[in-house]
Design a protein around this motif. Structure first.
Motif, PDB file in Angstrom:
ATOM      1  N   GLU A 211       0.879  -1.157   0.000  1.00  0.00           N
ATOM      2  CA  GLU A 211       0.000   0.000   0.000  1.00  0.00           C
ATOM      3  C   GLU A 211       0.927   1.221   0.000  1.00  0.00           C
ATOM      4  N   ALA A 212       0.358   2.390  -0.124  1.00  0.00           N
ATOM      5  CA  ALA A 212       1.191   3.596  -0.056  1.00  0.00           C
ATOM      6  C   ALA A 212       0.384   4.734   0.557  1.00  0.00           C
ATOM      7  N   ILE A 213       1.029   5.497   1.426  1.00  0.00           N
ATOM      8  CA  ILE A 213       0.446   6.728   1.937  1.00  0.00           C
ATOM      9  C   ILE A 213       0.879   7.841   0.998  1.00  0.00           C
ATOM     10  N   LEU A 214      -0.076   8.451   0.315  1.00  0.00           N
ATOM     11  CA  LEU A 214       0.220   9.528  -0.625  1.00  0.00           C
ATOM     12  C   LEU A 214      -0.181  10.845   0.030  1.00  0.00           C
ATOM     13  N   VAL A 215       0.792  11.724   0.189  1.00  0.00           N
ATOM     14  CA  VAL A 215       0.595  12.955   0.946  1.00  0.00           C
ATOM     15  C   VAL A 215       0.640  14.139  -0.014  1.00  0.00           C
ATOM     16  N   PHE A 216      -0.493  14.792  -0.182  1.00  0.00           N
ATOM     17  CA  PHE A 216      -0.601  15.909  -1.116  1.00  0.00           C
ATOM     18  C   PHE A 216      -0.233  17.242  -0.470  1.00  0.00           C
ATOM     19  N   ARG A 217      -0.133  17.276   0.853  1.00  0.00           N
ATOM     20  CA  ARG A 217       0.270  18.481   1.574  1.00  0.00           C
ATOM     21  C   ARG A 217       1.708  18.336   2.038  1.00  0.00           C
ATOM     22  N   PRO A 218       2.641  19.072   1.467  1.00  0.00           N
ATOM     23  CA  PRO A 218       4.052  18.916   1.822  1.00  0.00           C
ATOM     24  C   PRO A 218       4.342  19.107   3.303  1.00  0.00           C
ATOM     25  N   ASP A 219       3.527  19.905   4.001  1.00  0.00           N
ATOM     26  CA  ASP A 219       3.791  20.164   5.417  1.00  0.00           C
ATOM     27  C   ASP A 219       3.584  18.935   6.289  1.00  0.00           C
ATOM     28  N   LEU A 220       2.939  17.886   5.758  1.00  0.00           N
ATOM     29  CA  LEU A 220       2.688  16.684   6.544  1.00  0.00           C
ATOM     30  C   LEU A 220       3.723  15.589   6.304  1.00  0.00           C
ATOM     31  N   ALA A 221       4.580  15.778   5.317  1.00  0.00           N
ATOM     32  CA  ALA A 221       5.478  14.694   4.907  1.00  0.00           C
ATOM     33  C   ALA A 221       6.453  14.293   6.009  1.00  0.00           C
ATOM     34  N   GLU A 222       7.030  15.262   6.692  1.00  0.00           N
ATOM     35  CA  GLU A 222       8.049  14.918   7.692  1.00  0.00           C
ATOM     36  C   GLU A 222       7.461  14.096   8.831  1.00  0.00           C
ATOM     37  N   THR A 223       6.300  14.511   9.331  1.00  0.00           N
ATOM     38  CA  THR A 223       5.734  13.777  10.458  1.00  0.00           C
ATOM     39  C   THR A 223       5.377  12.347  10.072  1.00  0.00           C
ATOM     40  N   ILE A 224       4.918  12.137   8.828  1.00  0.00           N
ATOM     41  CA  ILE A 224       4.590  10.775   8.410  1.00  0.00           C
ATOM     42  C   ILE A 224       5.849   9.943   8.254  1.00  0.00           C
ATOM     43  N   ALA A 225       6.921  10.533   7.791  1.00  0.00           N
ATOM     44  CA  ALA A 225       8.186   9.797   7.681  1.00  0.00           C
ATOM     45  C   ALA A 225       8.606   9.244   9.045  1.00  0.00           C
ATOM     46  N   TYR A 226       8.528  10.082  10.059  1.00  0.00           N
ATOM     47  CA  TYR A 226       8.922   9.634  11.396  1.00  0.00           C
ATOM     48  C   TYR A 226       7.906   8.650  11.974  1.00  0.00           C
ATOM     49  N   ARG A 227       6.634   8.892  11.757  1.00  0.00           N
ATOM     50  CA  ARG A 227       5.609   8.005  12.299  1.00  0.00           C
ATOM     51  C   ARG A 227       5.671   6.622  11.644  1.00  0.00           C
ATOM     52  N   ARG A 228       5.976   6.568  10.361  1.00  0.00           N
ATOM     53  CA  ARG A 228       6.109   5.266   9.708  1.00  0.00           C
ATOM     54  C   ARG A 228       7.254   4.472  10.321  1.00  0.00           C
ATOM     55  N   LYS A 229       8.382   5.124  10.552  1.00  0.00           N
ATOM     56  CA  LYS A 229       9.525   4.440  11.156  1.00  0.00           C
ATOM     57  C   LYS A 229       9.213   4.014  12.584  1.00  0.00           C
ATOM     58  N   ARG A 230       8.672   4.946  13.355  1.00  0.00           N
ATOM     59  CA  ARG A 230       8.397   4.686  14.764  1.00  0.00           C
ATOM     60  C   ARG A 230       7.331   3.608  14.938  1.00  0.00           C
ATOM     61  N   GLY A 231       6.424   3.526  13.981  1.00  0.00           N
ATOM     62  CA  GLY A 231       5.369   2.529  14.047  1.00  0.00           C
ATOM     63  C   GLY A 231       5.782   1.160  13.520  1.00  0.00           C
ATOM     64  N   GLY A 232       7.034   1.023  13.088  1.00  0.00           N
ATOM     65  CA  GLY A 232       7.523  -0.270  12.633  1.00  0.00           C
ATOM     66  C   GLY A 232       7.119  -0.634  11.219  1.00  0.00           C
ATOM     67  N   HIS A 233       6.804   0.374  10.402  1.00  0.00           N
ATOM     68  CA  HIS A 233       6.342   0.090   9.045  1.00  0.00           C
ATOM     69  C   HIS A 233       7.277   0.613   7.953  1.00  0.00           C
ATOM     70  N   LEU A 234       8.504   0.970   8.318  1.00  0.00           N
ATOM     71  CA  LEU A 234       9.530   1.277   7.324  1.00  0.00           C
ATOM     72  C   LEU A 234      10.308  -0.008   7.078  1.00  0.00           C
ATOM     73  N   LEU A 235      10.017  -0.673   5.966  1.00  0.00           N
ATOM     74  CA  LEU A 235      10.651  -1.965   5.689  1.00  0.00           C
ATOM     75  C   LEU A 235      12.117  -1.787   5.315  1.00  0.00           C
ATOM     76  N   SER A 236      12.965  -2.642   5.870  1.00  0.00           N
ATOM     77  CA  SER A 236      14.392  -2.546   5.557  1.00  0.00           C
ATOM     78  C   SER A 236      14.638  -2.853   4.076  1.00  0.00           C
ATOM     79  N   LYS A 237      13.919  -3.831   3.534  1.00  0.00           N
ATOM     80  CA  LYS A 237      14.067  -4.178   2.117  1.00  0.00           C
ATOM     81  C   LYS A 237      12.962  -3.480   1.329  1.00  0.00           C
ATOM     82  N   GLY A 238      13.055  -2.173   1.320  1.00  0.00           N
ATOM     83  CA  GLY A 238      12.020  -1.362   0.713  1.00  0.00           C
ATOM     84  C   GLY A 238      11.839  -1.609  -0.766  1.00  0.00           C
ATOM     85  N   ARG A 239      12.866  -2.089  -1.427  1.00  0.00           N
ATOM     86  CA  ARG A 239      12.751  -2.335  -2.869  1.00  0.00           C
ATOM     87  C   ARG A 239      11.683  -3.379  -3.186  1.00  0.00           C
ATOM     88  N   LEU A 240      11.406  -4.290  -2.230  1.00  0.00           N
ATOM     89  CA  LEU A 240      10.402  -5.312  -2.487  1.00  0.00           C
ATOM     90  C   LEU A 240       8.987  -4.738  -2.442  1.00  0.00           C
TER      91      LEU A 240
END
Length: 354
Positions: A211-240
């Motif tokens: 799936e993908a979170i698509l963010v149309f408001r640039p001001d929200l991008a940073e917080t989602i980047a950190y929340r994805r990592k902190r929530g355990g959903h930044l996959l190490s093998k992202g290419r897959l």
């Protein structure tokens, strides 16, 4: 004859092949690989949005929960339909990720929120710190009743929300099926109609787990980047993940898959509607069919091996009800559903063909 969900099917050959191709050799981890960068650019072109931020995740629950957490503080509230997937089928994940914020369900026929219902809720005067302020509106596309919001409907709801400082999230688990029906561009169905964040689904429509979170408001991008990592959903093998999304979008594969599922749902609906005692309370606008069946027919189908789910009746149209001796059920067609599959169920039901 399994029509329980579009999750019961496997992944498409094109996506499986893409995973295998991406598997060879070393590549940078955590989404820093060239394929992940290329997928971001593919999404930006598709949605006609050069500033679009793209965050692949493995599940729709993660996409919804992380997206809503970026919009709603712990003391806030998110409005959604009372039968929305985020409300009824994610085990409280959005509220967990929002650290105590609440989901508030609104009524509406077929899973759609009506502008009047939204306006009435937003018009209630706030009571300062005693009242959880509404900070987000979540729309399901397609809805839990299988209906599709038109761009003008999304725009009307988004305008109401934005007037009150409320951001708009779209749960697009079946976004491809909705778009295949609408025939408009992805941009017209989302950010041009006022959507701030889209949970873009692929797993129900041919991906293995993407799936993908698509963010149309640039001001929200940073917080989602950190929340994805902190929530355990930044996959190490992202290419897959990227490989799946790349193949999904390439050459219109995602829309072709959705169109096939929609066609089979329409075929199934036509056949069922010809049977005595069967009626469809809503039009079939995506890949879900919700017939009201006589109990005897329901029993006959299940005895023949048909698999599907009973369904809730709260959002039936005005004047419609499920009587004693009737069942409201949900049947879903997938990208891999064939005419043979549909016709087998219709034959078991006693229909004379689609």
């Amino acid at each position: 004859m399994n029509f329980a969900s579009d999750n019961v099917t496997g992944a498409s050959t094109a996506i499986l092949d893409a995973i295998v191709r991406s598997n060879a050799g070393p590549l940078a981890s955590y989404g820093a690989d060239p394929l992940s960068a290329a997928v971001t650019e593919r999404f930006r072109a598709l949605f006609e949005c050069p500033d679009l931020a793209v965050f692949p995740v493995a599940t729709g629950t993660a996409a919804n929960a992380i997206a809503l957490a970026a919009l709603v503080p712990p003391f806030g509230a998110c409005l959604c339909h009372e039968e929305a997937h985020v409300m009824t089928d994610e085990c409280g994940a959005p509220e967990f990720f929002m650290h105590g914020a609440k989901l508030v369900g609104l009524p509406g026929e077929g899973g759609k929120i009506a502008p009047a219902a939204l306006a009435a809720h937003l018009a209630v005067p706030a009571r300062g710190v005693h009242h959880m302020p509404v900070r987000a509106l979540s729309l399901s596309q397609a809805t839990e009743g299988g209906l599709v919001y038109r761009p003008d409907e999304v725009a009307a709801l988004s305008a109401l929300a934005h007037e009150h400082g409320v951001a708009v999230h779209m749960d697009g688990a079946r976004f491809a099926n909705a778009l295949a029906t609408l025939g408009c561009t992805p941009a017209q169905a989302t950010w041009r109609a006022g959507v701030d964040i889209l949970s873009f689904g692929a797993s129900k429509n041919g991906a293995l787990a993407a799936e993908a979170i698509l963010v149309f408001r640039p001001d929200l991008a940073e917080t989602i980047a950190y929340r994805r990592k902190r929530g355990g959903h930044l996959l190490s093998k992202g290419r897959l993940l990227a490989a799946q999304l790349d193949a999904y979008l390439a050459d219109g594969h995602w829309l072709a898959n959705a169109a096939q599922a929609n066609r089979m749902a329409a075929r199934l609906a036509r056949g069922l509607a010809r049977l005595p005692g069967v009626r469809l309370p809503w039009p079939v606008e995506a890949n879900e069919v919700f017939p009201i069946l006589p109990a005897a027919l329901d029993a006959r189908l299940r005895a023949a091996g048909a698999v599907y789910h009973p369904w809730r009746t709260a959002s039936l149209p005005a004047g419609e009800s499920v009587g004693e001796g009737e069942r409201l059920v949900r049947l879903i067609c997938a990208f891999s559903t064939s005419e043979t599959d549909v016709d087998a169920l219709l034959a078991a039901a006693g229909a004379d063909g689609a």
